[in-house]
Design an enzyme around this catalytic site. Sequence first.
Site, PDB file in Angstrom:
ATOM      1  N   GLY A   1       0.843  -1.203   0.000  1.00  0.00           N
ATOM      2  CA  GLY A   1       0.000   0.000   0.000  1.00  0.00           C
ATOM      3  C   GLY A   1       0.872   1.244   0.000  1.00  0.00           C
ATOM      4  O   GLY A   1       0.580   2.231   0.665  1.00  0.00           O
TER       5      GLY A   1
ATOM      6  N   TYR B   1     -11.391  -3.450  12.962  1.00  0.00           N
ATOM      7  CA  TYR B   1     -10.080  -2.805  12.765  1.00  0.00           C
ATOM      8  C   TYR B   1      -9.182  -2.991  14.001  1.00  0.00           C
ATOM      9  O   TYR B   1      -8.001  -3.319  13.882  1.00  0.00           O
ATOM     10  CB  TYR B   1     -10.331  -1.326  12.474  1.00  0.00           C
ATOM     11  CG  TYR B   1      -9.122  -0.498  12.119  1.00  0.00           C
ATOM     12  CD1 TYR B   1      -8.573  -0.545  10.848  1.00  0.00           C
ATOM     13  CD2 TYR B   1      -8.544   0.355  13.058  1.00  0.00           C
ATOM     14  CE1 TYR B   1      -7.476   0.247  10.517  1.00  0.00           C
ATOM     15  CE2 TYR B   1      -7.451   1.149  12.729  1.00  0.00           C
ATOM     16  CZ  TYR B   1      -6.918   1.091  11.463  1.00  0.00           C
ATOM     17  OH  TYR B   1      -5.835   1.877  11.138  1.00  0.00           O
TER      18      TYR B   1
HETATM   19  P1  NAD Z   1      -4.772   5.064   3.123  1.00  0.00           P
HETATM   20  O1  NAD Z   1      -6.157   4.574   2.933  1.00  0.00           O
HETATM   21  O2  NAD Z   1      -4.421   6.438   2.694  1.00  0.00           O
HETATM   22  O3  NAD Z   1      -3.731   4.031   2.492  1.00  0.00           O
HETATM   23  C1  NAD Z   1      -3.881   2.646   2.614  1.00  0.00           C
HETATM   24  C2  NAD Z   1      -3.183   1.987   1.457  1.00  0.00           C
HETATM   25  O4  NAD Z   1      -3.365   0.556   1.513  1.00  0.00           O
HETATM   26  C3  NAD Z   1      -3.736   2.431   0.108  1.00  0.00           C
HETATM   27  O5  NAD Z   1      -2.664   2.629  -0.768  1.00  0.00           O
HETATM   28  C4  NAD Z   1      -4.563   1.238  -0.348  1.00  0.00           C
HETATM   29  O6  NAD Z   1      -4.703   1.144  -1.738  1.00  0.00           O
HETATM   30  C5  NAD Z   1      -3.701   0.111   0.210  1.00  0.00           C
HETATM   31  N1  NAD Z   1      -4.432  -1.145   0.242  1.00  0.00           N
HETATM   32  C6  NAD Z   1      -5.671  -1.363   0.743  1.00  0.00           C
HETATM   33  N2  NAD Z   1      -6.015  -2.647   0.548  1.00  0.00           N
HETATM   34  C7  NAD Z   1      -4.959  -3.241  -0.086  1.00  0.00           C
HETATM   35  C8  NAD Z   1      -4.716  -4.559  -0.549  1.00  0.00           C
HETATM   36  N3  NAD Z   1      -5.629  -5.526  -0.397  1.00  0.00           N
HETATM   37  N4  NAD Z   1      -3.538  -4.824  -1.149  1.00  0.00           N
HETATM   38  C9  NAD Z   1      -2.603  -3.861  -1.308  1.00  0.00           C
HETATM   39  N5  NAD Z   1      -2.789  -2.592  -0.891  1.00  0.00           N
HETATM   40  C10 NAD Z   1      -3.958  -2.287  -0.297  1.00  0.00           C
HETATM   41  O7  NAD Z   1      -4.498   4.917   4.673  1.00  0.00           O
HETATM   42  P2  NAD Z   1      -3.292   5.438   5.580  1.00  0.00           P
HETATM   43  O8  NAD Z   1      -3.881   6.337   6.587  1.00  0.00           O
HETATM   44  O9  NAD Z   1      -2.125   5.868   4.776  1.00  0.00           O
HETATM   45  O10 NAD Z   1      -2.957   4.069   6.325  1.00  0.00           O
HETATM   46  C11 NAD Z   1      -1.764   3.319   6.139  1.00  0.00           C
HETATM   47  C12 NAD Z   1      -1.651   2.319   7.272  1.00  0.00           C
HETATM   48  O11 NAD Z   1      -1.565   3.027   8.516  1.00  0.00           O
HETATM   49  C13 NAD Z   1      -2.879   1.405   7.401  1.00  0.00           C
HETATM   50  O12 NAD Z   1      -2.470   0.121   7.779  1.00  0.00           O
HETATM   51  C14 NAD Z   1      -3.668   2.053   8.520  1.00  0.00           C
HETATM   52  O13 NAD Z   1      -4.508   1.129   9.159  1.00  0.00           O
HETATM   53  C15 NAD Z   1      -2.550   2.553   9.410  1.00  0.00           C
HETATM   54  N6  NAD Z   1      -2.917   3.614  10.350  1.00  0.00           N
HETATM   55  C16 NAD Z   1      -3.366   4.814   9.897  1.00  0.00           C
HETATM   56  C17 NAD Z   1      -3.704   5.809  10.826  1.00  0.00           C
HETATM   57  C18 NAD Z   1      -4.177   7.177  10.414  1.00  0.00           C
HETATM   58  O14 NAD Z   1      -4.496   7.961  11.321  1.00  0.00           O
HETATM   59  N7  NAD Z   1      -4.238   7.503   9.145  1.00  0.00           N
HETATM   60  C19 NAD Z   1      -3.589   5.534  12.188  1.00  0.00           C
HETATM   61  C20 NAD Z   1      -3.143   4.303  12.596  1.00  0.00           C
HETATM   62  C21 NAD Z   1      -2.798   3.347  11.665  1.00  0.00           C
END
Ligand code: NAD
Length: 248
Positions: free
Chosen positions: A12, A155
């Site tokens: 991702g 989640y």
């Molecule tokens: P985002 O939605 O902007 O990015 C998530 C990415 O994962 C995207 O590129 C999406 O296409 C990819 N993805 C989803 N399903 C997929 C699959 N089956 N195969 C390959 N790629 C896939 O979200 P983000 O905020 O950048 O989150 C990134 C990570 O950080 C995630 O694991 C999220 O749970 C974690 N996270 C985010 C936050 C926040 O506040 N944004 C907080 C804690 C944890």
Amino acid sequence: MNLQGKVAIVTGGAVGIGRAISVKLASLGATIIVNYNSSTNAAESLVEELTGKGFKAVGIKADVSDFAASQKLIENAVEKYQRVDILVNNAGINIDTLILRMTEDDFDRVLKVNLKGAWNCSKHVARIMSKNRYGKIINISSVVGIVGNIGQTNYCAAKAGLIGLTKALARELAKRNVCVNAVAPGFIDTKMTQQLDSRFIEQIINSIPLGKQGLPADVANLVAFLASDLSDYITGQVINVDGGMVMY
Ligand code: NAD
């Protein structure tokens, strides 16, 4: 920090936190495999941007929740670069709603991407890293995997599971000089959080001791440290990047 000669897969890795990680690791000299599933345009423009700056990067499409597709992702990376030194399990989705409204499919889909996706990629990369007697696996969990959150039973279960996976795998691979750690971001400014109600966002920010939302680059900085040799004596740990949101 220097990642010259290292090959890194960021799942991702084309948008949000994953994008910031890809950019940071590339800027430190690593060759980046930007994995994506649906973000084709974003992946292509990121690879173009990185290679345009003289960094090494390639995009590989794969749905990490699919066991065979994850295997192919790792095999393609090895075929192209003969090694994988760093795996960042970042791909994630959320489908938030109270348990009374959450469907079985909502639960299964979130577990399949966030938890099984990380297991899939780790399983296939473990053999290569073990053989090379070197590797860094970094799992992007979340503070809500530690403290829980209303409307996120799926989640939170996935992110807590990722912490268990991190610790078990850290013990399994330690003798092979492979370090496995988890990063737990708090409230980071990405598409995932931009969809929330603005009053709710304000409420969360008020609960953060540092008084502001984190940036994807804040997470990427910690990932870079854990991917580098500076963290060689750190494994099985969960490190928060959350402005002090959760302290324990
Ligand atoms: P985002 O939605 O902007 O990015 C998530 C990415 O994962 C995207 O590129 C999406 O296409 C990819 N993805 C989803 N399903 C997929 C699959 N089956 N195969 C390959 N790629 C896939 O979200 P983000 O905020 O950048 O989150 C990134 C990570 O950080 C995630 O694991 C999220 O749970 C974690 N996270 C985010 C936050 C926040 O506040 N944004 C907080 C804690 C944890």
